[in-house]
Enzyme design. Structure first.
Site, PDB file in Angstrom:
ATOM      1  CG  HIS A  55      41.141  45.591  45.980  1.00 54.34           C
ATOM      2  ND1 HIS A  55      40.012  46.227  46.059  1.00 54.34           N
ATOM      3  CD2 HIS A  55      41.638  46.007  44.639  1.00 54.34           C
ATOM      4  CE1 HIS A  55      39.526  46.726  45.014  1.00 54.34           C
ATOM      5  NE2 HIS A  55      40.648  46.695  44.241  1.00 54.34           N
ATOM      6  CB  SER A  78      40.577  47.358  51.802  1.00 53.61           C
ATOM      7  OG  SER A  78      40.365  46.511  50.621  1.00 53.61           O
ATOM      8  CB  SER A  83      37.906  44.344  47.895  1.00 54.35           C
ATOM      9  OG  SER A  83      38.805  45.472  48.629  1.00 54.35           O
ATOM     10  CG  ASP A 143      43.940  49.270  43.315  1.00 56.33           C
ATOM     11  OD1 ASP A 143      43.215  49.840  42.193  1.00 56.33           O
ATOM     12  OD2 ASP A 143      43.897  48.246  43.537  1.00 56.33           O
ATOM     13  CD  GLU A 205      47.707  47.254  40.997  1.00 59.46           C
ATOM     14  OE1 GLU A 205      48.902  47.584  41.350  1.00 59.46           O
ATOM     15  OE2 GLU A 205      47.392  46.033  40.627  1.00 59.46           O
ATOM     16  CG  ASN A 230      46.325  50.398  34.577  1.00 54.29           C
ATOM     17  OD1 ASN A 230      45.827  49.601  34.824  1.00 54.29           O
ATOM     18  ND2 ASN A 230      46.028  51.287  33.525  1.00 54.29           N
ATOM     19  CG  ASP A 239      45.608  43.485  37.336  1.00 52.28           C
ATOM     20  OD1 ASP A 239      44.287  43.666  36.987  1.00 52.28           O
ATOM     21  OD2 ASP A 239      46.200  43.555  38.497  1.00 52.28           O
ATOM     22  CG  ASN A 240      43.863  46.234  33.692  1.00 53.83           C
ATOM     23  OD1 ASN A 240      44.716  45.830  34.603  1.00 53.83           O
ATOM     24  ND2 ASN A 240      43.585  47.545  33.432  1.00 53.83           N
ATOM     25  CB  CYS A 244      38.793  41.081  34.224  1.00 55.65           C
ATOM     26  SG  CYS A 244      39.007  42.365  35.077  1.00 55.65           S
ATOM     27  CG  HIS A 350      38.833  51.487  41.150  1.00 56.99           C
ATOM     28  ND1 HIS A 350      39.693  50.567  41.563  1.00 56.99           N
ATOM     29  CD2 HIS A 350      38.777  52.415  42.147  1.00 56.99           C
ATOM     30  CE1 HIS A 350      39.901  50.821  42.518  1.00 56.99           C
ATOM     31  NE2 HIS A 350      39.413  51.963  43.358  1.00 56.99           N
ATOM     32  CB  SER A 411      49.590  43.761  39.226  1.00 57.39           C
ATOM     33  OG  SER A 411      48.855  43.076  38.320  1.00 57.39           O
TER      34      SER A 411
HETATM   35  P1  NAI Z   1      40.174  51.105  29.317  1.00 56.80           P
HETATM   36  O1  NAI Z   1      40.279  52.533  29.084  1.00 56.80           O
HETATM   37  O2  NAI Z   1      41.010  50.295  28.636  1.00 56.80           O
HETATM   38  O3  NAI Z   1      38.625  50.575  28.883  1.00 56.80           O
HETATM   39  C1  NAI Z   1      37.332  51.384  29.256  1.00 56.80           C
HETATM   40  C2  NAI Z   1      36.557  51.143  27.861  1.00 56.80           C
HETATM   41  O4  NAI Z   1      35.383  51.770  28.311  1.00 56.80           O
HETATM   42  C3  NAI Z   1      37.195  52.182  26.800  1.00 56.80           C
HETATM   43  O5  NAI Z   1      37.349  51.320  25.528  1.00 56.80           O
HETATM   44  C4  NAI Z   1      36.159  53.181  26.812  1.00 56.80           C
HETATM   45  O6  NAI Z   1      36.173  53.715  25.364  1.00 56.80           O
HETATM   46  C5  NAI Z   1      34.766  52.611  27.123  1.00 56.80           C
HETATM   47  N1  NAI Z   1      33.779  53.402  27.423  1.00 56.80           N
HETATM   48  C6  NAI Z   1      33.903  54.485  28.191  1.00 56.80           C
HETATM   49  N2  NAI Z   1      32.647  54.969  28.616  1.00 56.80           N
HETATM   50  C7  NAI Z   1      31.691  54.116  27.889  1.00 56.80           C
HETATM   51  C8  NAI Z   1      30.383  54.046  27.868  1.00 56.80           C
HETATM   52  N3  NAI Z   1      29.679  55.024  28.395  1.00 56.80           N
HETATM   53  N4  NAI Z   1      29.724  52.992  27.377  1.00 56.80           N
HETATM   54  C9  NAI Z   1      30.745  52.233  26.726  1.00 56.80           C
HETATM   55  N5  NAI Z   1      31.891  52.070  26.831  1.00 56.80           N
HETATM   56  C10 NAI Z   1      32.541  53.198  27.393  1.00 56.80           C
HETATM   57  O7  NAI Z   1      40.231  50.976  30.923  1.00 56.80           O
HETATM   58  P2  NAI Z   1      40.398  49.458  31.831  1.00 56.80           P
HETATM   59  O8  NAI Z   1      41.821  49.220  31.817  1.00 56.80           O
HETATM   60  O9  NAI Z   1      39.769  48.219  30.841  1.00 56.80           O
HETATM   61  O10 NAI Z   1      39.533  49.629  33.004  1.00 56.80           O
HETATM   62  C11 NAI Z   1      38.403  49.794  33.103  1.00 56.80           C
HETATM   63  C12 NAI Z   1      38.068  50.014  34.612  1.00 56.80           C
HETATM   64  O11 NAI Z   1      38.159  48.760  35.285  1.00 56.80           O
HETATM   65  C13 NAI Z   1      38.545  51.233  35.319  1.00 56.80           C
HETATM   66  O12 NAI Z   1      37.921  51.883  36.294  1.00 56.80           O
HETATM   67  C14 NAI Z   1      39.852  50.509  36.235  1.00 56.80           C
HETATM   68  O13 NAI Z   1      40.303  51.008  37.193  1.00 56.80           O
HETATM   69  C15 NAI Z   1      39.131  49.089  36.655  1.00 56.80           C
HETATM   70  N6  NAI Z   1      39.685  47.809  36.614  1.00 56.80           N
HETATM   71  C16 NAI Z   1      39.296  46.676  37.674  1.00 56.80           C
HETATM   72  C17 NAI Z   1      39.979  45.745  37.905  1.00 56.80           C
HETATM   73  C18 NAI Z   1      39.153  44.841  38.580  1.00 56.80           C
HETATM   74  O14 NAI Z   1      40.030  43.708  39.183  1.00 56.80           O
HETATM   75  N7  NAI Z   1      37.774  44.764  38.950  1.00 56.80           N
HETATM   76  C19 NAI Z   1      41.006  45.235  37.206  1.00 56.80           C
HETATM   77  C20 NAI Z   1      41.858  46.457  36.563  1.00 56.80           C
HETATM   78  C21 NAI Z   1      41.072  47.503  36.193  1.00 56.80           C
END
Ligand code: NAI
Length: 482
Positions: A55, A78, A83, A143, A205, A230, A239-240, A244, A350, A411
């Site tokens: 980003h 990006s 973003s 990322d 990332e 990560n 960060d996560n 958020c 993501h 991060s």
């Molecule tokens: P994580 O693995 O810690 O959490 C994801 C959770 O979703 C898990 O607990 C899992 O059991 C649950 N899950 C999976 N399928 C599901 C479903 N069908 N229904 C309900 N729950 C379900 O992963 P994290 O670190 O929380 O990341 C989540 C996403 O966010 C990833 O795609 C990551 O790359 C992205 N991300 C986005 C950021 C942003 O700034 N927008 C920052 C950091 C990560």
């Protein structure tokens, strides 16, 4: 060295504004700035040609300029079509010493609101290094893994000597990638193979990109070593989560300005991102419901005081729906058809497949209307409409400006340290996926304490011996979960 590097950004005249915000951000990024000071003379990244796909925000500009200060050459794109902060991209292209008339920064290919074709073209430009032995980078900073994916897909196609027909692709985006690869195969038949041969590694990332890397490792298709940034504690647990917690409500507010207090909000996924999201909506006075598939995270949500339910059981009574799973098909058409009038639907994971946007567009008679960029109403034939943020792409970066500087300093300090590790100690990393050692994780945290006025307690040698850790750390075993 060219005084006029190649680049493509929206508007160079925004560079002055971008530079002012970069200067403010530097103060809020003590980890990165202290790494700059620590390595100013050693320049451990001299000789590194880093392609970045992340980003293109103000905080990323501070990361880029840190990599350059450590000796690297950098090209950037990006990792999401919405973003980019155009003033940040302009400032990076112009550079600290240039002017819009005489840009002297680094080649950056990023603007807010790219098409998918443009997005993958930008990724290709960031990976293409004119006048170098392989025509490519020797390091990737990724990322979500799109730069890594393009290289790997390119190598496979070149090995096969052909690119699958775009009409066999599973998605529009996949078709775009296949068209791009068909072009490079025709123009430069060994482009990706040659380019991959000199890549020493990638530092990744995010959760979703890390999943892809472990998958390639399992399948034996990974071409170079990777550091999973990560899963540094000072990344995913900060960060996560705290990132958020800040940027989710920022995105919802800027997009809709709806009062969150009193509303019912559903967070799908209670991992690191979901935990921060739930807390931020509760902080605004919403009643938060969590959906989970993992019993441990579901129990955590329940003990944190949230209702845990299935989406289908609450979909017609809630006001705000946010996906944070990193999974696909989480909010589906059958759900959206049952939502209340003007329910808000957004994704902070993501990729854009958490919400079935293609299914929504295919609902007979549905009408999409743009309220403003990245905010659309979708009206069904019965007159009810829902509000979809950032067309289903991560809303904290599409509708707001992503995470604030202080958390990104954690991060990106990890990113910078990981780049130094992989570049300078490449022999110690055979192909595989690694995390940074705990003492470096603790170092990143340490770099941020002073700025918050936090004073750390020091262990006495007797105490250290009693709990079995060195006085200087690391303080926890590898399996400790924080
Ligand atoms: P994580 O693995 O810690 O959490 C994801 C959770 O979703 C898990 O607990 C899992 O059991 C649950 N899950 C999976 N399928 C599901 C479903 N069908 N229904 C309900 N729950 C379900 O992963 P994290 O670190 O929380 O990341 C989540 C996403 O966010 C990833 O795609 C990551 O790359 C992205 N991300 C986005 C950021 C942003 O700034 N927008 C920052 C950091 C990560």
């Amino acid at each position: 060295e060219s005084a006029h590097p190649d680049f493509k950004v929206a508007d160079l005249s925004l560079a002055g504004f971008g530079r002012k915000e970069i200067t403010l951000a530097e103060h809020e990024m003590p980890g990165l700035m202290s790494i700059r000071r620590e390595y100013a003379e050693a320049r451990p990244l001299a000789g590194a040609r880093i392609t970045g796909s992340l980003h293109m925000t103000v905080q990323t500009a501070v990361l880029i300029e840190t990599l350059v200060a450590l000796g690297a050459e950098v090209r950037w794109a990006s990792c999401n079509i919405f973003s980019t902060q155009d003033h940040a991209a302009a400032a990076v292209a112009v550079g600290p010493d240039g002017t819009p008339e005489d840009p002297r920064g680094i080649p950056v290919f990023a603007w807010k609101g790219e098409t998918l074709e443009e997005y993958w073209w930008c990724t290709e430009q960031a990976l293409t290094w004119p006048g170098t032995p392989t025509g490519g980078p020797n390091m990737i900073l990724d990322d979500g893994g799109d730069a890594t994916l393009l290289v790997h897909k390119g190598v496979v196609c070149e090995k096969d000597g052909e690119v699958p027909a775009p009409d066999t692709a599973g998605s529009e985006e996949e078709a775009v990638i296949l068209r791009l690869l068909a072009r490079t195969l025709a123009e430069t038949p060994q482009k990706w193979t040659q380019l991959a041969s000199e890549i020493r590694g990638v530092t990744e990332e995010t959760t979703t990109g890390v999943h892809r890397l472990y998958e390639m490792q399992r399948e034996g298709t990974l071409l170079f070593p990777a550091i999973n940034v990560n899963d540094s504690v000072t990344k995913s647990k900060f960060d996560n989560k705290y990132g958020c917690r800040h940027s989710l409500v920022d995105g919802i507010n800027r997009a809709t300005d709806v009062l969150i207090g009193g509303k019912v909000a559903v967070i799908c996924g209670y991992g690191d991102v979901g935990k921060g999201c739930a807390e931020s909506l509760r902080g605004q006075g919403a009643r938060v419901i969590v959906t989970e598939i993992d019993p441990i995270c579901a129990l955590q949500a329940a003990m944190d005081g949230y209702q845990v339910a299935r989406l289908e059981d609450v979909v017609d009574t809630a006001d705000i729906f946010i996906t944070a799973t990193g999974n696909k098909d989480v909010i589906r058409t059958e759900h959206m058809l049952r939502m209340k009038h003007q329910a808000i639907v957004g994704n902070i994971g993501h990729f854009d497949n958490e919400i079935d946007m293609a299914g929504l567009a295919a609902v007979p008679g549905v009408v999409k209307d743009e309220v403003k960029p990245q905010v659309h109403t979708w009206t069904f034939t019965d007159g009810r409409s829902i509000i979809v943020l950032s067309e289903g792409r991560l809303l904290n970066l599409g509708n707001a400006t992503g995470h604030p500087s202080f958390v990104m300093s954690n991060s990106f300090a990890n990113q910078t340290i990981a780049q130094i590790e992989l570049f300078a100690k490449n022999d110690e990393y055979p192909i595989g996926v690694y995390t940074l050692p705990k003492h470096l994780d603790e170092k990143v945290a340490r770099l941020h304490l002073d700025a918050l006025g936090a004073r750390l307690t020091e262990l006495s040698p007797e105490q250290a011996a009693y709990i079995g850790v060195p006085v200087q750390g690391p303080y926890k075993s590898e399996h400790y979960r924080y």
